[in-house]
Design a protein around this motif. Structure first.
Motif, PDB file in Angstrom:
ATOM      1  N   GLU A   1      23.583  18.840 -29.995  1.00  0.00           N
ATOM      2  CA  GLU A   1      24.424  19.562 -29.035  1.00  0.00           C
ATOM      3  C   GLU A   1      24.566  21.029 -29.444  1.00  0.00           C
ATOM      4  OE1 GLU A   1      24.989  16.754 -30.389  1.00  0.00           O
ATOM      5  OE2 GLU A   1      25.597  15.262 -28.887  1.00  0.00           O
ATOM      6  N   ALA A   2      24.682  21.275 -30.758  1.00  0.00           N
ATOM      7  CA  ALA A   2      24.797  22.652 -31.254  1.00  0.00           C
ATOM      8  C   ALA A   2      23.540  23.456 -30.945  1.00  0.00           C
ATOM      9  CB  ALA A   2      25.065  22.648 -32.760  1.00  0.00           C
ATOM     10  N   LEU A   3      22.372  22.819 -31.150  1.00  0.00           N
ATOM     11  CA  LEU A   3      21.107  23.501 -30.881  1.00  0.00           C
ATOM     12  C   LEU A   3      20.964  23.811 -29.402  1.00  0.00           C
ATOM     13  CD1 LEU A   3      18.414  24.533 -31.952  1.00  0.00           C
ATOM     14  CD2 LEU A   3      17.490  22.215 -31.652  1.00  0.00           C
ATOM     15  N   ASP A   4      21.318  22.846 -28.569  1.00  0.00           N
ATOM     16  CA  ASP A   4      21.239  23.059 -27.123  1.00  0.00           C
ATOM     17  C   ASP A   4      22.172  24.183 -26.691  1.00  0.00           C
ATOM     18  OD1 ASP A   4      20.433  22.188 -24.369  1.00  0.00           O
ATOM     19  OD2 ASP A   4      22.594  21.797 -24.231  1.00  0.00           O
ATOM     20  N   LEU A   5      23.385  24.198 -27.239  1.00  0.00           N
ATOM     21  CA  LEU A   5      24.365  25.245 -26.897  1.00  0.00           C
ATOM     22  C   LEU A   5      23.865  26.617 -27.346  1.00  0.00           C
ATOM     23  CD1 LEU A   5      27.232  25.808 -25.777  1.00  0.00           C
ATOM     24  CD2 LEU A   5      28.084  25.548 -28.110  1.00  0.00           C
ATOM     25  N   ALA A   6      23.269  26.670 -28.529  1.00  0.00           N
ATOM     26  CA  ALA A   6      22.767  27.946 -29.050  1.00  0.00           C
ATOM     27  C   ALA A   6      21.618  28.485 -28.200  1.00  0.00           C
ATOM     28  CB  ALA A   6      22.317  27.771 -30.498  1.00  0.00           C
ATOM     29  N   TRP A   7      20.675  27.582 -27.798  1.00  0.00           N
ATOM     30  CA  TRP A   7      19.546  28.023 -26.965  1.00  0.00           C
ATOM     31  C   TRP A   7      20.033  28.523 -25.612  1.00  0.00           C
ATOM     32  CZ3 TRP A   7      15.174  29.787 -28.100  1.00  0.00           C
ATOM     33  CH2 TRP A   7      14.430  29.301 -29.181  1.00  0.00           C
ATOM     34  N   ARG A   8      20.966  27.797 -25.007  1.00  0.00           N
ATOM     35  CA  ARG A   8      21.447  28.190 -23.675  1.00  0.00           C
ATOM     36  C   ARG A   8      22.206  29.522 -23.698  1.00  0.00           C
ATOM     37  NH1 ARG A   8      25.240  25.299 -22.083  1.00  0.00           N
ATOM     38  NH2 ARG A   8      25.402  23.618 -23.634  1.00  0.00           N
ATOM     39  N   ASN A   9      22.767  29.880 -24.847  1.00  0.00           N
ATOM     40  CA  ASN A   9      23.579  31.104 -24.939  1.00  0.00           C
ATOM     41  C   ASN A   9      22.975  32.099 -25.929  1.00  0.00           C
ATOM     42  OD1 ASN A   9      26.286  30.467 -23.379  1.00  0.00           O
ATOM     43  ND2 ASN A   9      25.736  28.608 -24.539  1.00  0.00           N
ATOM     44  N   ARG A  10      21.638  32.005 -26.096  1.00  0.00           N
ATOM     45  CA  ARG A  10      20.969  32.861 -27.076  1.00  0.00           C
ATOM     46  C   ARG A  10      21.248  34.344 -26.828  1.00  0.00           C
ATOM     47  NH1 ARG A  10      16.821  36.005 -27.074  1.00  0.00           N
ATOM     48  NH2 ARG A  10      15.672  36.445 -29.021  1.00  0.00           N
ATOM     49  N   GLU A  11      21.122  34.774 -25.587  1.00  0.00           N
ATOM     50  CA  GLU A  11      21.291  36.204 -25.278  1.00  0.00           C
ATOM     51  C   GLU A  11      22.717  36.670 -25.595  1.00  0.00           C
ATOM     52  OE1 GLU A  11      20.750  39.338 -21.549  1.00  0.00           O
ATOM     53  OE2 GLU A  11      20.040  37.266 -21.375  1.00  0.00           O
ATOM     54  N   ARG A  12      23.694  35.874 -25.218  1.00  0.00           N
ATOM     55  CA  ARG A  12      25.090  36.230 -25.513  1.00  0.00           C
ATOM     56  C   ARG A  12      25.340  36.264 -27.011  1.00  0.00           C
ATOM     57  NH1 ARG A  12      29.108  32.416 -22.459  1.00  0.00           N
ATOM     58  NH2 ARG A  12      30.563  33.704 -23.688  1.00  0.00           N
ATOM     59  N   LEU A  13      24.823  35.277 -27.730  1.00  0.00           N
ATOM     60  CA  LEU A  13      25.043  35.209 -29.171  1.00  0.00           C
ATOM     61  C   LEU A  13      24.380  36.373 -29.902  1.00  0.00           C
ATOM     62  CD1 LEU A  13      24.554  31.375 -29.715  1.00  0.00           C
ATOM     63  CD2 LEU A  13      26.690  32.653 -29.932  1.00  0.00           C
ATOM     64  N   SER A  14      23.255  36.853 -29.351  1.00  0.00           N
ATOM     65  CA  SER A  14      22.530  37.945 -30.017  1.00  0.00           C
ATOM     66  C   SER A  14      23.348  39.232 -30.074  1.00  0.00           C
ATOM     67  CB  SER A  14      21.202  38.206 -29.293  1.00  0.00           C
ATOM     68  OG  SER A  14      21.434  38.715 -27.990  1.00  0.00           O
ATOM     69  N   LYS A  15      24.383  39.340 -29.234  1.00  0.00           N
ATOM     70  CA  LYS A  15      25.206  40.551 -29.210  1.00  0.00           C
ATOM     71  C   LYS A  15      26.200  40.590 -30.358  1.00  0.00           C
ATOM     72  CE  LYS A  15      24.829  41.007 -24.183  1.00  0.00           C
ATOM     73  NZ  LYS A  15      25.557  41.012 -22.892  1.00  0.00           N
ATOM     74  N   VAL A  16      26.488  39.445 -30.960  1.00  0.00           N
ATOM     75  CA  VAL A  16      27.471  39.417 -32.045  1.00  0.00           C
ATOM     76  C   VAL A  16      26.936  38.786 -33.327  1.00  0.00           C
ATOM     77  CG1 VAL A  16      29.454  39.388 -30.482  1.00  0.00           C
ATOM     78  CG2 VAL A  16      28.416  37.235 -31.202  1.00  0.00           C
ATOM     79  N   ILE A  17      25.724  38.209 -33.286  1.00  0.00           N
ATOM     80  CA  ILE A  17      25.151  37.559 -34.462  1.00  0.00           C
ATOM     81  C   ILE A  17      23.874  38.271 -34.865  1.00  0.00           C
ATOM     82  CG2 ILE A  17      24.197  35.432 -35.410  1.00  0.00           C
ATOM     83  CD1 ILE A  17      25.873  33.880 -33.444  1.00  0.00           C
ATOM     84  N   ASN A  18      23.792  38.665 -36.117  1.00  0.00           N
ATOM     85  CA  ASN A  18      22.553  39.255 -36.624  1.00  0.00           C
ATOM     86  C   ASN A  18      21.488  38.164 -36.790  1.00  0.00           C
ATOM     87  OD1 ASN A  18      23.552  41.906 -36.859  1.00  0.00           O
ATOM     88  ND2 ASN A  18      24.558  41.395 -38.799  1.00  0.00           N
ATOM     89  N   ASN A  19      20.239  38.463 -36.404  1.00  0.00           N
ATOM     90  CA  ASN A  19      19.111  37.527 -36.573  1.00  0.00           C
ATOM     91  C   ASN A  19      19.398  36.174 -35.929  1.00  0.00           C
ATOM     92  OD1 ASN A  19      17.743  39.471 -38.200  1.00  0.00           O
ATOM     93  ND2 ASN A  19      18.981  38.825 -39.955  1.00  0.00           N
ATOM     94  N   VAL A  20      19.794  36.197 -34.667  1.00  0.00           N
ATOM     95  CA  VAL A  20      20.168  34.949 -34.000  1.00  0.00           C
ATOM     96  C   VAL A  20      18.998  33.970 -33.956  1.00  0.00           C
ATOM     97  CG1 VAL A  20      19.631  35.799 -31.669  1.00  0.00           C
ATOM     98  CG2 VAL A  20      21.336  33.998 -31.982  1.00  0.00           C
TER      99      VAL A  20
END
Length: 323
Positions: free
Chosen positions: A250-269
């Motif tokens: 579930e974590a992997l699926d959530l991360a893939w679906r929100n990759r672009e959003r996460l890239s704004k606050v996480i280095n090397n997403v």
């Protein structure tokens, strides 16, 4: 005047014909004894010359002549007023103009216009002289000085014309902007402190604390970092909770679906997602999923030697670095 030939009288007539009123008036005063015998209405002539001499003196002073040259023609009140005007002592011009208005009205035909100009010049001079206060960030002091100058010049701010009110308004607006900037800077400092606490809580796996920080400071954070970024931080908490509960799929699926959003606050997403995928495959492999082994070989390993079953990889938390 008498038509009897007289060199003194001829001289006076010449000065009058040439409209040299100041010289004519002074000449009459100097030779009043001789002229009184040939000029029947000398008092009327004297008064007429005095008025013309006064007008001419004021005109010459307005062109830059020293008022002191006309002490025998102008009253003390008029001389003081003109000297203050010549010295550009606007505050004194206003004070003298109001105090001796009755006397000045008889001598200065455009008194009201001169006083209006003096009032404007006084406020403008106070503003320009103290403009350095604005550059030093001392806008409260500048506003107090300008407001006091307007009250001294016009009696009250309401009596001032719009051009003068606009000077005070410009300072007032700058002060309001300064206060907003200072307030915003303080809010940013507070928000930075909260984000540092949030990052520390995430790194320690204190996810409930991190979530509470976002809830308690939602208004401030939305104002300073924006609603979208705040929602992304909430997403990070949710993602970490899934990882802590070993719900890696579930974590992997959530991360893939929100990759672009996460890239704004996480280095090397992408590296974070790759590590998460690797951990998920290891967990599946440990649980007996043979397809996971093939995916590990294909995606993550060039060679793998398995001598005994690999134990499940337990991830209690993930560290996300805020940009």
């Amino acid at each position: 005047m008498s038509e009897t030939p007289d060199p003194i009288l001829d001289r006076l007539k010449k000065l009058i014909d040439e409209e040299r009123w100041i010289e004519a008036y002074r000449f009459l005063e100097e030779h009043r004894g001789e002229l009184s015998g040939v000029i029947k209405n000398i008092s009327e002539v004297e008064e007429s010359l005095r008025r013309n001499a006064v007008s001419q003196a004021i005109e010459e002073v307005s062109r830059g002549e020293d008022p002191g040259r006309y002490r025998d023609i102008l009253p003390r009140e008029v001389l003081d007023f003109l000297e203050a005007y010549r010295a550009r002592d606007w505050k004194r011009v206003i004070e003298l103009g109001e105090r001796h208005r009755d006397t000045l009205d008889d001598y200065v035909t455009n008194l009201d216009k001169l006083l209006d100009a003096a009032r404007y010049n006084y406020v403008a001079t106070v503003y320009n002289t103290n403009l350095h206060l604005a550059e030093e960030g001392r806008l409260e002091e500048l506003l107090a000085l300008v407001t006091r100058a307007i009250a001294e010049a016009y009696g009250s701010p309401e009596a001032a014309p719009d051009t003068i009110k606009s000077i005070a308004d410009s300072v007032r607006q700058a002060l309001e902007i300064k206060k907003l900037v200072e307030q915003h800077a303080a809010e940013i400092t507070r928000a930075q402190g909260i984000l540092e606490q949030f990052s520390e809580a995430i790194s320690k796996g204190e996810l409930d604390k991190a979530e509470q920080l976002l809830k308690d400071n939602a208004g401030l954070l939305a104002k300073t970092i924006g609603g979208d970024t705040l929602d992304t931080l909430k997403l990070i908490v949710e993602l970490n909770k899934l990882i802590a509960n070993e719900e890696l799929g579930e974590a992997l699926d959530l991360a893939w679906r929100n990759r672009e959003r996460l890239s704004k606050v996480i280095n090397n997403v992408d590296a974070v997602i790759q590590d998460l995928e690797f951990s998920h495959l290891l967990k599946r492999f440990a649980e007996g999923d043979e397809s996971a082994a093939r995916q590990l070989l294909e995606k993550h390993l060039s060679l793998i030697h398995i001598s005994e079953p690999t134990r499940p990889l337990y991830i209690s938390y993930a560290v996300f670095c805020l940009k």
